[in-house]
Motif scaffolding. Structure first.
Motif, PDB file in Angstrom:
ATOM      1  N   PRO A   1      60.748  34.471  22.402  1.00 34.25           N
ATOM      2  CA  PRO A   1      60.930  35.552  23.370  1.00 34.25           C
ATOM      3  C   PRO A   1      59.670  36.333  23.719  1.00 34.25           C
ATOM      4  N   THR A   2      58.601  36.176  22.981  1.00 35.84           N
ATOM      5  CA  THR A   2      57.381  36.929  23.275  1.00 35.84           C
ATOM      6  C   THR A   2      56.836  36.510  24.623  1.00 35.84           C
ATOM      7  N   ALA A   3      56.783  37.445  25.574  1.00 29.69           N
ATOM      8  CA  ALA A   3      56.363  37.137  26.944  1.00 29.69           C
ATOM      9  C   ALA A   3      56.304  38.429  27.749  1.00 29.69           C
ATOM     10  N   PHE A   4      55.851  38.287  28.999  1.00 26.12           N
ATOM     11  CA  PHE A   4      55.821  39.382  29.963  1.00 26.12           C
ATOM     12  C   PHE A   4      57.020  39.173  30.889  1.00 26.12           C
ATOM     13  N   TYR A   5      57.896  40.179  30.971  1.00 24.78           N
ATOM     14  CA  TYR A   5      59.120  40.054  31.757  1.00 24.78           C
ATOM     15  C   TYR A   5      59.017  40.905  33.021  1.00 24.78           C
ATOM     16  N   LEU A   6      59.345  40.275  34.147  1.00 28.46           N
ATOM     17  CA  LEU A   6      59.226  40.941  35.440  1.00 28.46           C
ATOM     18  C   LEU A   6      60.562  40.951  36.157  1.00 28.46           C
ATOM     19  N   CYS A   7      60.898  42.095  36.708  1.00 26.49           N
ATOM     20  CA  CYS A   7      62.105  42.261  37.503  1.00 26.49           C
ATOM     21  C   CYS A   7      61.686  42.421  38.961  1.00 26.49           C
ATOM     22  N   ALA A   8      62.468  41.877  39.868  1.00 30.68           N
ATOM     23  CA  ALA A   8      62.164  41.994  41.288  1.00 30.68           C
ATOM     24  C   ALA A   8      63.440  42.226  42.067  1.00 30.68           C
ATOM     25  N   SER A   9      63.283  42.738  43.280  1.00 28.89           N
ATOM     26  CA  SER A   9      64.426  42.893  44.173  1.00 28.89           C
ATOM     27  C   SER A   9      64.001  42.547  45.586  1.00 28.89           C
ATOM     28  N   SER A  10      64.980  42.207  46.416  1.00 29.36           N
ATOM     29  CA  SER A  10      64.702  41.909  47.818  1.00 29.36           C
ATOM     30  C   SER A  10      65.999  41.957  48.594  1.00 29.36           C
ATOM     31  N   ILE A  11      65.871  41.972  49.925  1.00 30.39           N
ATOM     32  CA  ILE A  11      67.048  41.678  50.729  1.00 30.39           C
ATOM     33  C   ILE A  11      67.302  40.182  50.601  1.00 30.39           C
ATOM     34  N   VAL A  12      68.433  39.731  51.027  1.00 29.16           N
ATOM     35  CA  VAL A  12      68.754  38.307  50.927  1.00 29.16           C
ATOM     36  C   VAL A  12      68.236  37.609  52.179  1.00 29.16           C
TER      37      VAL A  12
ATOM     38  N   ARG B   1      49.934  38.457  45.158  1.00 28.71           N
ATOM     39  CA  ARG B   1      48.814  38.567  44.243  1.00 28.71           C
ATOM     40  C   ARG B   1      49.225  39.424  43.060  1.00 28.71           C
ATOM     41  N   GLN B   2      48.536  39.197  41.934  1.00 27.96           N
ATOM     42  CA  GLN B   2      48.890  39.893  40.704  1.00 27.96           C
ATOM     43  C   GLN B   2      47.626  40.348  39.985  1.00 27.96           C
ATOM     44  N   LEU B   3      47.549  41.646  39.746  1.00 32.66           N
ATOM     45  CA  LEU B   3      46.484  42.202  38.927  1.00 32.66           C
ATOM     46  C   LEU B   3      46.875  42.075  37.461  1.00 32.66           C
ATOM     47  N   PRO B   4      45.924  42.096  36.547  1.00 32.66           N
ATOM     48  CA  PRO B   4      46.248  41.919  35.117  1.00 32.66           C
ATOM     49  C   PRO B   4      47.281  42.927  34.638  1.00 32.66           C
ATOM     50  N   SER B   5      48.276  42.400  33.932  1.00 30.17           N
ATOM     51  CA  SER B   5      49.332  43.220  33.309  1.00 30.17           C
ATOM     52  C   SER B   5      50.128  44.055  34.314  1.00 30.17           C
TER      53      SER B   5
ATOM     54  N   HIS C   1      39.488  39.249  54.894  1.00 27.14           N
ATOM     55  CA  HIS C   1      38.379  39.327  55.850  1.00 27.14           C
ATOM     56  C   HIS C   1      37.131  39.954  55.262  1.00 27.14           C
ATOM     57  N   ARG C   2      37.316  40.871  54.333  1.00 27.83           N
ATOM     58  CA  ARG C   2      36.165  41.548  53.741  1.00 27.83           C
ATOM     59  C   ARG C   2      36.570  41.952  52.314  1.00 27.83           C
ATOM     60  N   ALA C   3      36.231  41.092  51.366  1.00 23.62           N
ATOM     61  CA  ALA C   3      36.718  41.286  50.004  1.00 23.62           C
ATOM     62  C   ALA C   3      36.090  42.511  49.344  1.00 23.62           C
ATOM     63  N   THR C   4      36.898  43.231  48.605  1.00 24.77           N
ATOM     64  CA  THR C   4      36.405  44.336  47.778  1.00 24.77           C
ATOM     65  C   THR C   4      36.716  44.011  46.316  1.00 24.77           C
ATOM     66  N   LEU C   5      36.160  44.821  45.426  1.00 27.01           N
ATOM     67  CA  LEU C   5      36.398  44.591  44.000  1.00 27.01           C
ATOM     68  C   LEU C   5      37.887  44.708  43.674  1.00 27.01           C
ATOM     69  N   ARG C   6      38.608  45.509  44.459  1.00 27.10           N
ATOM     70  CA  ARG C   6      40.047  45.688  44.204  1.00 27.10           C
ATOM     71  C   ARG C   6      40.865  44.461  44.584  1.00 27.10           C
ATOM     72  N   ASP C   7      40.221  43.491  45.269  1.00 22.47           N
ATOM     73  CA  ASP C   7      40.929  42.265  45.626  1.00 22.47           C
ATOM     74  C   ASP C   7      40.885  41.222  44.510  1.00 22.47           C
ATOM     75  N   ALA C   8      40.169  41.507  43.433  1.00 26.22           N
ATOM     76  CA  ALA C   8      40.123  40.578  42.308  1.00 26.22           C
ATOM     77  C   ALA C   8      41.505  40.512  41.655  1.00 26.22           C
ATOM     78  N   ALA C   9      42.110  39.324  41.687  1.00 22.10           N
ATOM     79  CA  ALA C   9      43.484  39.161  41.210  1.00 22.10           C
ATOM     80  C   ALA C   9      43.798  37.668  41.159  1.00 22.10           C
ATOM     81  N   VAL C  10      44.981  37.333  40.676  1.00 19.37           N
ATOM     82  CA  VAL C  10      45.489  35.968  40.788  1.00 19.37           C
ATOM     83  C   VAL C  10      46.344  35.898  42.039  1.00 19.37           C
ATOM     84  N   TYR C  11      46.048  34.948  42.907  1.00 20.53           N
ATOM     85  CA  TYR C  11      46.753  34.802  44.178  1.00 20.53           C
ATOM     86  C   TYR C  11      47.681  33.589  44.098  1.00 20.53           C
TER      87      TYR C  11
END
Lengths: 113, 112
Positions: free
Chosen positions: A85-96, B37-41, B76-86
Protein backbone atom coordinates in the motif's frame (compact mmCIF):
# COMPACT_ATOMS: atom_id res chain seq x y z
CA UNK A 1 -12.45 28.75 -3.50
CA UNK A 2 -13.70 25.86 -5.61
CA UNK A 3 -11.52 22.82 -5.67
CA UNK A 4 -10.77 19.33 -4.54
CA UNK A 5 -9.31 18.61 -1.11
CA UNK A 6 -7.52 15.51 0.06
CA UNK A 7 -6.60 14.78 3.64
CA UNK A 8 -4.34 14.01 5.30
CA UNK A 9 -1.29 14.95 3.25
CA UNK A 10 0.87 12.31 4.95
CA UNK A 11 -0.36 9.11 6.55
CA UNK A 12 1.44 6.31 8.31
CA UNK A 13 -0.14 2.93 8.82
CA UNK A 14 0.92 -0.19 10.61
CA UNK A 15 0.76 -3.43 8.71
CA UNK A 16 -2.61 -5.14 9.09
CA UNK A 17 -4.56 -1.93 9.67
CA UNK A 18 -7.21 -0.40 7.45
CA UNK A 19 -6.93 3.32 6.73
CA UNK A 20 -9.31 5.77 5.04
CA UNK A 21 -8.23 8.63 2.80
CA UNK A 22 -10.57 11.59 2.46
CA UNK A 23 -11.49 13.35 -0.80
CA UNK A 24 -13.96 16.25 -0.97
CA UNK A 25 -14.89 18.48 -3.92
CA UNK A 26 -17.09 21.57 -4.21
CA UNK A 27 -17.00 21.79 -7.99
CA UNK A 28 -20.38 20.09 -8.43
CA UNK A 29 -18.75 17.37 -10.51
CA UNK A 30 -20.55 14.09 -11.05
CA UNK A 31 -17.42 12.01 -11.69
CA UNK A 32 -14.74 11.26 -9.10
CA UNK A 33 -11.65 9.08 -9.36
CA UNK A 34 -8.94 7.55 -7.19
CA UNK A 35 -5.47 6.93 -8.61
CA UNK A 36 -2.33 5.41 -7.22
CA UNK A 37 1.13 6.64 -8.24
CA UNK A 38 4.39 4.82 -7.52
CA UNK A 39 7.80 6.54 -7.86
CA UNK A 40 8.69 7.39 -11.46
CA UNK A 41 5.42 5.98 -12.77
CA UNK A 42 2.24 7.34 -14.24
CA UNK A 43 -1.12 7.15 -12.50
CA UNK A 44 -3.15 3.94 -12.24
CA UNK A 45 -6.89 3.96 -11.70
CA UNK A 46 -8.19 2.31 -8.53
CA UNK A 47 -11.90 3.20 -8.50
CA UNK A 48 -14.17 5.71 -10.16
CA UNK A 49 -17.70 6.94 -9.68
CA UNK A 50 -19.93 8.80 -12.13
CA UNK A 51 -22.94 9.21 -9.88
CA UNK A 52 -23.89 9.04 -6.23
CA UNK A 53 -24.30 5.52 -4.81
CA UNK A 54 -22.53 3.96 -7.79
CA UNK A 55 -18.87 3.20 -8.43
CA UNK A 56 -16.78 0.92 -10.61
CA UNK A 57 -13.46 -0.86 -10.22
CA UNK A 58 -10.47 0.44 -12.09
CA UNK A 59 -7.34 -1.46 -13.08
CA UNK A 60 -5.98 -2.08 -9.57
CA UNK A 61 -9.00 -2.25 -7.23
CA UNK A 62 -7.89 -5.29 -5.22
CA UNK A 63 -7.31 -4.40 -1.57
CA UNK A 64 -9.21 -1.10 -1.80
CA UNK A 65 -12.80 -0.05 -1.16
CA UNK A 66 -14.77 3.17 -1.73
CA UNK A 67 -18.16 4.71 -1.08
CA UNK A 68 -20.09 7.53 -2.74
CA UNK A 69 -22.89 8.50 -0.40
CA UNK A 70 -22.67 12.20 -1.28
CA UNK A 71 -21.81 13.93 -4.53
CA UNK A 72 -19.07 15.91 -2.81
CA UNK A 73 -17.28 13.03 -1.13
CA UNK A 74 -15.46 9.90 -2.33
CA UNK A 75 -13.41 8.32 0.49
CA UNK A 76 -10.94 5.51 -0.23
CA UNK A 77 -10.18 2.76 2.28
CA UNK A 78 -6.91 0.94 1.95
CA UNK A 79 -7.50 -2.43 3.55
CA UNK A 80 -5.08 -4.89 5.07
CA UNK A 81 -5.59 -7.03 1.95
CA UNK A 82 -3.59 -4.54 -0.10
CA UNK A 83 -0.15 -6.15 -0.23
CA UNK A 84 1.92 -3.09 -1.10
CA UNK A 85 0.00 0.00 0.00
CA UNK A 86 2.90 2.45 0.28
CA UNK A 87 2.28 4.96 -2.52
CA UNK A 88 1.07 8.44 -3.45
CA UNK A 89 -2.73 8.51 -3.74
CA UNK A 90 -4.50 11.07 -5.90
CA UNK A 91 -8.18 11.94 -6.06
CA UNK A 92 -9.71 13.71 -9.05
CA UNK A 93 -13.08 14.96 -10.21
CA UNK A 94 -14.59 16.04 -13.51
CA UNK A 95 -17.80 16.43 -15.39
CA UNK A 96 -18.69 13.32 -17.36
CA UNK A 97 -17.38 13.50 -20.93
CA UNK A 98 -14.48 12.76 -23.25
CA UNK A 99 -13.27 16.34 -23.39
CA UNK A 100 -13.69 17.02 -19.69
CA UNK A 101 -10.83 18.48 -17.72
CA UNK A 102 -9.95 16.53 -14.56
CA UNK A 103 -9.16 18.44 -11.39
CA UNK A 104 -6.79 16.80 -8.94
CA UNK A 105 -6.22 17.11 -5.23
CA UNK A 106 -2.76 17.56 -3.75
CA UNK A 107 -2.47 13.89 -2.90
CA UNK A 108 -1.96 11.74 0.19
CA UNK A 109 1.34 9.98 0.72
CA UNK A 110 0.70 6.72 2.55
CA UNK A 111 3.55 4.86 4.19
CA UNK A 112 3.25 1.47 5.85
CA UNK A 113 5.53 1.12 8.85
CA UNK B 1 -6.10 0.37 -25.00
CA UNK B 2 -4.59 3.17 -27.05
CA UNK B 3 -1.23 4.17 -25.56
CA UNK B 4 1.19 7.04 -25.87
CA UNK B 5 4.97 7.17 -26.16
CA UNK B 6 6.99 10.11 -24.85
CA UNK B 7 10.72 10.74 -24.29
CA UNK B 8 11.76 10.14 -20.69
CA UNK B 9 13.25 13.60 -20.28
CA UNK B 10 14.05 16.83 -22.12
CA UNK B 11 16.08 19.92 -21.30
CA UNK B 12 15.47 23.48 -22.37
CA UNK B 13 16.77 26.92 -21.58
CA UNK B 14 14.69 29.44 -19.74
CA UNK B 15 12.72 31.87 -21.94
CA UNK B 16 13.05 29.63 -25.00
CA UNK B 17 10.24 27.65 -26.66
CA UNK B 18 9.84 23.99 -25.76
CA UNK B 19 8.37 21.30 -28.00
CA UNK B 20 7.29 18.15 -26.19
CA UNK B 21 6.50 15.26 -28.58
CA UNK B 22 4.03 12.43 -28.12
CA UNK B 23 3.33 9.42 -30.33
CA UNK B 24 -0.06 7.70 -30.28
CA UNK B 25 -0.09 5.56 -33.40
CA UNK B 26 -3.04 3.40 -32.28
CA UNK B 27 -5.36 6.31 -31.50
CA UNK B 28 -8.97 5.77 -32.50
CA UNK B 29 -11.01 8.34 -34.38
CA UNK B 30 -12.86 9.68 -31.36
CA UNK B 31 -10.11 9.68 -28.72
CA UNK B 32 -9.24 13.09 -27.32
CA UNK B 33 -5.58 13.97 -26.69
CA UNK B 34 -5.05 15.48 -23.24
CA UNK B 35 -1.92 16.95 -21.67
CA UNK B 36 -1.35 17.30 -17.95
CA UNK B 37 1.70 18.28 -15.95
CA UNK B 38 2.79 17.37 -12.45
CA UNK B 39 5.16 19.14 -10.10
CA UNK B 40 6.97 17.02 -7.48
CA UNK B 41 4.68 15.75 -4.72
CA UNK B 42 1.65 17.53 -6.17
CA UNK B 43 -1.42 16.46 -8.07
CA UNK B 44 -1.41 16.74 -11.87
CA UNK B 45 -2.62 19.95 -13.46
CA UNK B 46 -4.57 20.15 -16.72
CA UNK B 47 -2.71 21.88 -19.55
CA UNK B 48 -4.65 21.47 -22.78
CA UNK B 49 -6.59 19.00 -24.90
CA UNK B 50 -7.70 18.58 -28.51
CA UNK B 51 -9.27 16.22 -31.01
CA UNK B 52 -8.16 17.09 -34.55
CA UNK B 53 -7.37 20.78 -34.87
CA UNK B 54 -4.49 22.65 -33.25
CA UNK B 55 -5.46 24.30 -29.97
CA UNK B 56 -4.16 27.31 -28.06
CA UNK B 57 -4.74 28.49 -24.52
CA UNK B 58 -2.96 30.75 -22.08
CA UNK B 59 -0.64 27.96 -20.94
CA UNK B 60 0.39 26.27 -24.17
CA UNK B 61 -0.39 25.23 -27.72
CA UNK B 62 -1.19 21.75 -28.97
CA UNK B 63 -0.21 20.78 -32.49
CA UNK B 64 -1.87 17.59 -33.76
CA UNK B 65 -0.58 15.75 -36.82
CA UNK B 66 -2.95 15.41 -39.72
CA UNK B 67 -3.10 11.61 -39.28
CA UNK B 68 -3.49 12.12 -35.49
CA UNK B 69 -0.74 9.60 -34.77
CA UNK B 70 1.38 12.17 -33.01
CA UNK B 71 1.07 15.51 -31.28
CA UNK B 72 3.35 18.19 -29.84
CA UNK B 73 2.84 20.35 -26.78
CA UNK B 74 4.42 23.75 -27.26
CA UNK B 75 5.40 26.01 -24.38
CA UNK B 76 6.14 29.31 -26.10
CA UNK B 77 8.49 30.76 -23.53
CA UNK B 78 9.56 28.36 -20.80
CA UNK B 79 10.10 29.58 -17.25
CA UNK B 80 11.58 27.78 -14.26
CA UNK B 81 8.01 27.18 -13.03
CA UNK B 82 7.38 25.03 -16.11
CA UNK B 83 9.79 22.36 -14.86
CA UNK B 84 7.55 19.34 -14.31
CA UNK B 85 6.61 15.92 -15.65
CA UNK B 86 4.36 16.31 -18.69
CA UNK B 87 1.87 13.57 -19.50
CA UNK B 88 0.32 13.01 -22.91
CA UNK B 89 -2.89 11.04 -22.41
CA UNK B 90 -5.68 9.67 -24.55
CA UNK B 91 -9.20 9.88 -23.23
CA UNK B 92 -10.50 6.50 -24.27
CA UNK B 93 -13.92 6.35 -25.88
CA UNK B 94 -13.93 2.54 -25.61
CA UNK B 95 -14.28 2.73 -21.86
CA UNK B 96 -17.57 4.02 -20.54
CA UNK B 97 -15.76 5.59 -17.63
CA UNK B 98 -13.84 7.89 -19.97
CA UNK B 99 -10.74 7.08 -18.02
CA UNK B 100 -7.40 8.69 -18.71
CA UNK B 101 -4.67 6.20 -19.67
CA UNK B 102 -1.42 7.48 -18.12
CA UNK B 103 2.12 6.72 -19.27
CA UNK B 104 5.36 7.65 -17.50
CA UNK B 105 5.50 11.15 -19.01
CA UNK B 106 8.40 13.43 -19.98
CA UNK B 107 10.42 15.13 -17.27
CA UNK B 108 11.10 18.67 -18.47
CA UNK B 109 14.22 20.31 -17.06
CA UNK B 110 14.55 24.08 -17.46
CA UNK B 111 18.05 25.53 -17.27
CA UNK B 112 18.37 29.14 -16.08
Amino acid sequence: DGGITQSPKYLFRKEGQNVTLSCEQNLNHDAMYWYRQDPGQGLRLIYYSQIVNDFQKGDIAEGYSVSREKKESFPLTVTSAQKNPTAFYLCASSIVGLNAEAFFGQGTRLTVV
Amino acid sequence: DAKTTQPNSMESNEEEPVHLPCNHSTISGTDYIHWYRQLPSQGPEYVIHGLTSNVNNRMASLAIAEDRKSSTLILHRATLRDAAVYYCILRDVEHSNYQLIWGAGTKLIIKP
